[in-house]
Scaffold this motif. Structure first.
Motif, PDB file in Angstrom:
ATOM      1  N   ASP A  69     -21.279 122.146 -35.910  1.00  0.00           N
ATOM      2  CA  ASP A  69     -20.354 121.628 -35.475  1.00  0.00           C
ATOM      3  C   ASP A  69     -19.561 120.584 -36.319  1.00  0.00           C
ATOM      4  OD1 ASP A  69     -19.914 123.212 -33.144  1.00  0.00           O
ATOM      5  OD2 ASP A  69     -20.661 121.676 -31.808  1.00  0.00           O
ATOM      6  N   ILE A  70     -18.537 120.947 -37.041  1.00  0.00           N
ATOM      7  CA  ILE A  70     -17.911 120.024 -37.898  1.00  0.00           C
ATOM      8  C   ILE A  70     -16.447 119.450 -37.397  1.00  0.00           C
ATOM      9  CG2 ILE A  70     -17.138 119.373 -40.431  1.00  0.00           C
ATOM     10  CD1 ILE A  70     -18.537 122.032 -41.086  1.00  0.00           C
ATOM     11  N   PHE A  71     -16.702 118.256 -36.888  1.00  0.00           N
ATOM     12  CA  PHE A  71     -15.257 117.911 -36.065  1.00  0.00           C
ATOM     13  C   PHE A  71     -14.478 116.653 -36.726  1.00  0.00           C
ATOM     14  CE2 PHE A  71     -18.410 115.952 -33.150  1.00  0.00           C
ATOM     15  CZ  PHE A  71     -17.628 114.707 -32.849  1.00  0.00           C
ATOM     16  N   GLY A  72     -13.323 116.429 -36.664  1.00  0.00           N
ATOM     17  CA  GLY A  72     -12.779 115.107 -37.094  1.00  0.00           C
ATOM     18  C   GLY A  72     -11.852 114.673 -35.831  1.00  0.00           C
ATOM     19  N   SER A  73     -12.235 113.133 -35.737  1.00  0.00           N
ATOM     20  CA  SER A  73     -11.521 112.565 -34.815  1.00  0.00           C
ATOM     21  C   SER A  73     -10.542 111.690 -35.411  1.00  0.00           C
ATOM     22  CB  SER A  73     -12.655 111.922 -33.876  1.00  0.00           C
ATOM     23  OG  SER A  73     -13.475 112.799 -33.350  1.00  0.00           O
ATOM     24  N   HIS A  90     -20.734 115.804 -38.650  1.00  0.00           N
ATOM     25  CA  HIS A  90     -21.652 117.094 -38.577  1.00  0.00           C
ATOM     26  C   HIS A  90     -22.531 117.141 -37.617  1.00  0.00           C
ATOM     27  CE1 HIS A  90     -19.527 117.184 -42.602  1.00  0.00           C
ATOM     28  NE2 HIS A  90     -19.908 118.640 -42.557  1.00  0.00           N
ATOM     29  N   LEU A  91     -22.603 117.899 -36.390  1.00  0.00           N
ATOM     30  CA  LEU A  91     -23.385 118.086 -35.510  1.00  0.00           C
ATOM     31  C   LEU A  91     -23.764 119.409 -35.038  1.00  0.00           C
ATOM     32  CD1 LEU A  91     -21.943 115.206 -32.913  1.00  0.00           C
ATOM     33  CD2 LEU A  91     -24.221 114.950 -34.270  1.00  0.00           C
ATOM     34  N   LEU A  92     -25.060 119.670 -34.686  1.00  0.00           N
ATOM     35  CA  LEU A  92     -25.312 120.924 -34.106  1.00  0.00           C
ATOM     36  C   LEU A  92     -24.779 121.098 -32.807  1.00  0.00           C
ATOM     37  CD1 LEU A  92     -29.339 120.802 -35.073  1.00  0.00           C
ATOM     38  CD2 LEU A  92     -27.676 122.624 -35.573  1.00  0.00           C
ATOM     39  N   GLY A  93     -24.114 122.508 -32.619  1.00  0.00           N
ATOM     40  CA  GLY A  93     -23.732 122.822 -31.177  1.00  0.00           C
ATOM     41  C   GLY A  93     -23.770 124.310 -30.961  1.00  0.00           C
ATOM     42  N   GLY A  94     -23.143 125.088 -30.614  1.00  0.00           N
ATOM     43  CA  GLY A  94     -23.005 126.600 -30.110  1.00  0.00           C
ATOM     44  C   GLY A  94     -23.271 126.332 -28.621  1.00  0.00           C
ATOM     45  N   ILE A 335     -19.603 115.417 -17.537  1.00  0.00           N
ATOM     46  CA  ILE A 335     -18.934 114.041 -17.501  1.00  0.00           C
ATOM     47  C   ILE A 335     -19.842 113.144 -18.513  1.00  0.00           C
ATOM     48  CG2 ILE A 335     -18.368 111.873 -16.715  1.00  0.00           C
ATOM     49  CD1 ILE A 335     -17.493 113.419 -14.183  1.00  0.00           C
ATOM     50  N   ILE A 336     -21.123 113.266 -18.288  1.00  0.00           N
ATOM     51  CA  ILE A 336     -22.313 112.494 -19.002  1.00  0.00           C
ATOM     52  C   ILE A 336     -22.029 113.183 -20.735  1.00  0.00           C
ATOM     53  CG2 ILE A 336     -24.604 112.332 -19.327  1.00  0.00           C
ATOM     54  CD1 ILE A 336     -25.068 112.114 -16.316  1.00  0.00           C
ATOM     55  N   SER A 337     -21.934 114.523 -20.686  1.00  0.00           N
ATOM     56  CA  SER A 337     -22.091 114.818 -22.132  1.00  0.00           C
ATOM     57  C   SER A 337     -20.746 114.615 -22.796  1.00  0.00           C
ATOM     58  CB  SER A 337     -22.356 116.355 -21.944  1.00  0.00           C
ATOM     59  OG  SER A 337     -23.740 116.596 -22.296  1.00  0.00           O
ATOM     60  N   MET A 338     -19.561 114.459 -21.975  1.00  0.00           N
ATOM     61  CA  MET A 338     -18.404 114.252 -22.697  1.00  0.00           C
ATOM     62  C   MET A 338     -18.092 112.680 -23.128  1.00  0.00           C
ATOM     63  SD  MET A 338     -15.629 116.681 -21.028  1.00  0.00           S
ATOM     64  CE  MET A 338     -15.832 116.265 -19.299  1.00  0.00           C
ATOM     65  N   GLU A 339     -18.891 112.055 -22.660  1.00  0.00           N
ATOM     66  CA  GLU A 339     -19.110 110.672 -22.965  1.00  0.00           C
ATOM     67  C   GLU A 339     -19.885 110.401 -24.431  1.00  0.00           C
ATOM     68  OE1 GLU A 339     -19.040 108.789 -18.422  1.00  0.00           O
ATOM     69  OE2 GLU A 339     -20.817 108.607 -19.675  1.00  0.00           O
ATOM     70  N   SER A 340     -20.691 111.337 -24.967  1.00  0.00           N
ATOM     71  CA  SER A 340     -21.112 111.289 -26.352  1.00  0.00           C
ATOM     72  C   SER A 340     -20.562 112.047 -27.159  1.00  0.00           C
ATOM     73  CB  SER A 340     -22.598 112.007 -25.823  1.00  0.00           C
ATOM     74  OG  SER A 340     -23.278 112.010 -26.969  1.00  0.00           O
ATOM     75  N   GLN A 341     -20.724 111.571 -28.354  1.00  0.00           N
ATOM     76  CA  GLN A 341     -20.321 112.280 -29.555  1.00  0.00           C
ATOM     77  C   GLN A 341     -21.039 113.590 -29.774  1.00  0.00           C
ATOM     78  OE1 GLN A 341     -18.932 110.503 -33.410  1.00  0.00           O
ATOM     79  NE2 GLN A 341     -21.373 110.752 -33.915  1.00  0.00           N
ATOM     80  N   GLU A 342     -22.406 113.792 -29.520  1.00  0.00           N
ATOM     81  CA  GLU A 342     -23.148 114.990 -29.424  1.00  0.00           C
ATOM     82  C   GLU A 342     -22.656 116.026 -28.238  1.00  0.00           C
ATOM     83  OE1 GLU A 342     -27.252 114.671 -30.389  1.00  0.00           O
ATOM     84  OE2 GLU A 342     -27.180 112.596 -31.285  1.00  0.00           O
TER      85      GLU A 342
END
Length: 365
Positions: A69-73, A90-94, A335-342
């Motif tokens: 995942d390549i994201f711009g905030s 740049h963070l791993l996702g999928g 909710i817990i995960s949406m509070e993290s950049q990862e």
């Protein structure tokens, strides 16, 4: 399984020879109380024989995507057709990887089945999996291919504005590739997939897989891959926009989520969850309907919320929780995960779920 039983089982896994008195001291309850919980765990099949011999663990297979995942905030309100100050990460996702990682963090044995390239991002995936104790022995490195990547932009609120994906490598996840792993998939308690898979592969899985099928949608332009197989899906996790898009393929229209979900239930889907950070969680099946919408704290990244929700859903099902608790835990995990950049919050665990679920739903029975 109750929360207390889950807690006791986790301790026993770590200390198989622990006594009931020691368990009682650790948990702050009576020895007779521990004995009652042990009896229930034995009766339910989680413990067999003397000495707390644990039953063979049930496992889950996850078939889906892994990508970078390549994201711009954005730091301020986005100005169209203009350069905007912010941060690029740049963070791993999928979706598949995120669901498998969620299961791993919740101590559910699982096998992740996917493909990745022989490039830098592929090596990062391997290193990250090793660091997080993910089982990727059934993932295949494809020589000469680039690991899937996904580029997207978030506005100042954390909402995704747009995205571009480069996922040609998923064409390597053919029916023949799945066939090599079919026996393992069919011995799993659940098979979890995302719609990154090619159309022929989804058709093959729906025809050949005998484990209950849980499907997470990932993109509007991939929803048509499910239309012929709706009656094979045990649980569908989607968004309102993706729900609307799927229904358009059926030449139907709807005016509410409730009505839209009914259209898919009538086509054979057993259980449907519609989730978004803004509108919360809506669930419906033939027997029940629930809607939860919590005023969220500051959201950093919504990209892994739905996948974390899906992985936690499987954890709850494997622990035989009722739907009301299952949905609350799944929503809490999102909710817990949406509070993290990862995509999957490193702090996600059974303990964090217990605490946060009690916080968010303390006034609910």
């Amino acid at each position: 399984m109750t929360e207390r039983e889950l807690e006791i089982l986790k301790i026993i896994k770590q200390q198989p020879l622990i006594s009931q008195n020691e368990l009682a001291d650790m948990l702050g309850i009576t020895r007779s109380g521990v004995a009652a919980h042990i009896h229930n765990l034995t009766k339910k099949g989680y413990i067999k024989g003397k000495g707390y011999i644990l039953s063979e663990p049930c496992f889950v297979t996850v078939v889906g995507g892994v990508n970078m995942d390549i994201f711009g905030s954005a730091k301020d309100k986005i100005i169209r057709d203009n350069s905007n100050p912010g941060k690029i990460v740049h963070l791993l996702g999928g979706a598949g990887r995120n669901m498998a990682l969620t299961l791993t963090k919740l101590d559910i044995p699982n096998y992740f089945i996917s493909v990745f390239g022989d490039d830098l991002n592929g090596r990062k995936f391997q290193d990250d999996a090793k660091e997080n104790n993910m089982d990727i022995q059934y993932c295949k490195m494809i020589k000469g291919e680039a690991t899937s990547s996904f580029l997207y932009i978030n506005d100042i609120s954390g909402r995704r504005i747009t995205g571009i994906d480069d996922m040609n490598i998923y064409n390597q996840m053919t029916p023949a590739f799945i066939e090599k792993n079919l026996d393992r998939i069919n011995h799993a308690e659940f098979c979890v997939i995302d719609t990154n898979l090619p159309n022929d592969t989804i058709n093959y899985i729906c025809e050949k897989v005998t484990s209950p099928l849980i499907v997470k949608t990932v993109s509007l332009n991939k929803n048509d891959r499910l239309i012929k197989n709706l009656d094979k899906i045990e649980i569908l996790v989607t968004t309102r926009r993706e729900l609307s898009h799927m229904i358009s393929y059926l030449n139907e229209t709807f005016t509410s989520i409730d009505q839209g979900v009914d259209l898919l239930l009538n086509k054979g889907v057993k259980n449907i969850i519609v989730f978004s950070a803004k509108e919360g969680l809506f669930f419906k099946n033939a027997n029940s309907k629930y809607h939860y919408n919590i005023e969220l704290p500051h959201i950093i990244n919504t990209n892994g919320g739905s996948a974390t929700l899906t992985g936690t859903l499987v954890w709850c099902l494997q622990n035989n929780m009722k739907w009301t608790d299952t949905l609350k835990y799944a929503y809490t995990a999102a909710i817990i995960s949406m509070e993290s950049q990862e995509a999957v919050n490193p702090e996600l665990s059974q303990e964090s779920l217990f605490k946060r679920k009690q916080l968010y739903f303390k006034n609910e029975s």
